[in-house]
Design an enzyme around this catalytic site. Structure first.
Site, PDB file in Angstrom:
ATOM      1  N   PHE A 143       0.854  -1.186   0.000  1.00 27.99           N
ATOM      2  CA  PHE A 143       0.000   0.000   0.000  1.00 27.99           C
ATOM      3  C   PHE A 143       0.888   1.233   0.000  1.00 27.99           C
ATOM      4  CE2 PHE A 143      -2.267   3.569   1.850  1.00 27.99           C
ATOM      5  CZ  PHE A 143      -3.396   3.593   1.054  1.00 27.99           C
ATOM      6  N   ASP A 227       9.275   2.683   1.752  1.00 33.87           N
ATOM      7  CA  ASP A 227       8.125   3.484   2.150  1.00 33.87           C
ATOM      8  C   ASP A 227       8.000   3.378   3.666  1.00 33.87           C
ATOM      9  OD1 ASP A 227       5.663   4.489   2.846  1.00 33.87           O
ATOM     10  OD2 ASP A 227       4.606   3.643   1.118  1.00 33.87           O
ATOM     11  N   LYS A 256       2.807  10.158   7.796  1.00 32.17           N
ATOM     12  CA  LYS A 256       2.037   9.899   9.025  1.00 32.17           C
ATOM     13  C   LYS A 256       2.608  10.484  10.332  1.00 32.17           C
ATOM     14  CE  LYS A 256      -0.917   6.139   7.595  1.00 32.17           C
ATOM     15  NZ  LYS A 256      -0.572   5.553   6.311  1.00 32.17           N
TER      16      LYS A 256
END
Ligand SMILES: *Cc1c(COP(=O)(O)O)cnc(C)c1O
Length: 403
Positions: A143, A227, A256
């Site tokens: 993702f 990532d 995040k």
């Protein structure tokens, strides 16, 4: 704060007529937070073991963050990338000093960071290899975000369905060295991998996988992008998760946790890649504004204080034990994850959404991941006392759920 074991009745909330109904929301409306605790619009307290999807690394109303936001609001929020920016320079220095030699590009979200990664793969092929590296690799179960480039790097069909055609990306099984050996040829510009696949089930790669990836990338002149949008910023008890693997990537995307609740994204890249992004090649209006970077610097300074990450490791161990004890009977496999990103896969006959709702009725917020996995990603500042509360509430929720 009321920390007795609650039993809330949670009534449905209708979707708001003015909002696009693109989220399946739980029927809760939070109005305030403090530490690892949230309060909803009925004054009910919830212990938060999900932190707004691994975002609120320092919990709610952290004094350093409050102070940085107030200070920037009262001096300067935004001036644009037409001008130099001391807050950006400071945060970039902190990121580079704690990762690898290079430069930082700031943006506003994880998907935007991965767009920059995608564009760098392309530019690397064109400018360094005369366009002879058209192929890009990503992993099955990945993702990387929802914009077209990041979505093209994302494997899960549910996210992609109805948005094709996407950019061509070849997917290799995650953690499979032999499969990567087959896929990796001189026409590959780069591969992007999560050091733990969080969304698809908190999957930790087998030992040695990333070392093998690094070796294959070097052999074929391909870039290795990690990532770290979810795993970075102390989440795994190291500043960045790639440190567990004993490798250094060529570039790394962040978002995040970096802003502690304020939107920010970043890509840290080696100098040879930074050199490809000359003025005018890439940019964003909001990226790295004074506010976001001032807060990011507080987050980075806080997680790097002596003992902070050791504390994350210890709390992670404790939480892992709790998951094993409380959910072992309902699990289809062992607890996964590192530090304070943890998952436990539950047996198929027990869809995890039911447990999430049972937890909410006991005043505990937990998350889910693909593969029927219960996912915990609490604030890194969660206290031992909070963890005891977490255990009590999870235990009660599980009893409610199975009875
Ligand atoms: C959340 C996430 C993204 C996307 O970030 P957004 O800020 O939602 O765009 C990308 N990669 C990983 C690993 C993530 O967890």
């Amino acid at each position: 704060m009321n920390k007795d074991l609650p039993c809330y009745e949670i009534a449905p909330i209708a979707g708001n007529q003015h909002l696009v109904q693109n989220y399946g929301r739980f029927p809760l409306r939070f109005v305030e937070g403090l530490g690892a605790w949230l309060t909803d619009d009925q004054g009910r307290k919830f212990l938060d073991a999900f932190a707004g999807i691994a975002v609120n690394v320092l919990g709610y109303r952290h004094p350093g963050i409050v102070q940085a936001i107030c200070r920037q609001a009262d001096t300067l929020l935004h001036s644009s990338n037409y001008f130099h920016n001391a807050q950006q320079e400071r945060l970039a220095e902190l990121l580079v000093q704690s990762s690898f030699a290079g430069q930082v590009f700031f943006c506003n979200s994880g998907t935007e960071a991965n767009e920059a990664v995608f564009k760098l793969f392309r530019r690397y092929s064109h400018k360094v290899y005369g366009g002879t590296k058209p192929r890009i690799l990503a992993a099955v179960g990945s993702f990387h975000g929802r914009t077209m480039g990041a979505l093209s790097l994302t494997h899960t069909a549910a996210y992609r369905d109805g948005f094709e055609p996407l950019f061509p990306v070849d997917f290799v099984p995650y953690g499979d060295k032999a499969a990567l050996e087959k896929a990796m040829r001189p026409d590959v510009a780069g591969i992007i991998l999560e050091p733990i696949q969080c969304e698809s089930g908190v999957t930790v790669p087998p030992p040695g996988y990333f070392a093998a990836v690094r070796e294959l990338c070097d052999l074929h002149g391909a870039l290795l992008a990690v990532d770290e949008v979810q795993t970075g910023i102390g989440r795994t008890a190291k500043t960045f998760c790639f440190e567990h693997e004993g490798i250094v990537p060529d570039l790394m995307s962040l978002a995040k946790g970096l802003g502690g609740g304020v939107p920010i994204g970043a890509v840290v890249m080696k100098p040879s890649l930074a050199a490809l992004l000359i003025p005018g090649t890439h940019g964003t209006t909001f990226g790295g504004n004074h506010l976001a970077c001032a807060v990011g610097a507080v987050v980075m300074e806080t997680i790097q204080r002596p003992g902070f990450l050791t504390g994350v490791a210890m709390k992670g161990q404790k939480l892992r034990g709790i998951l094993e004890t409380v959910l072992g009977n309902l699990a289809s496999g062992p607890v996964r994850g590192r530090g304070l990103i943890l998952g436990i896969p539950l047996i198929e006959s027990r869809p995890v959404k039911g447990l999430i709702e049972a937890c909410q009725r006991r005043g505990l917020i937990v998350g889910l991941a693909g593969g029927n996995v219960l996912r915990l990603a609490p604030p890194l500042t969660i206290t031992d006392e909070d963890i005891t509360q977490l255990q009590v509430r999870l235990q009660a929720a599980v009893s409610d759920w199975v009875s």
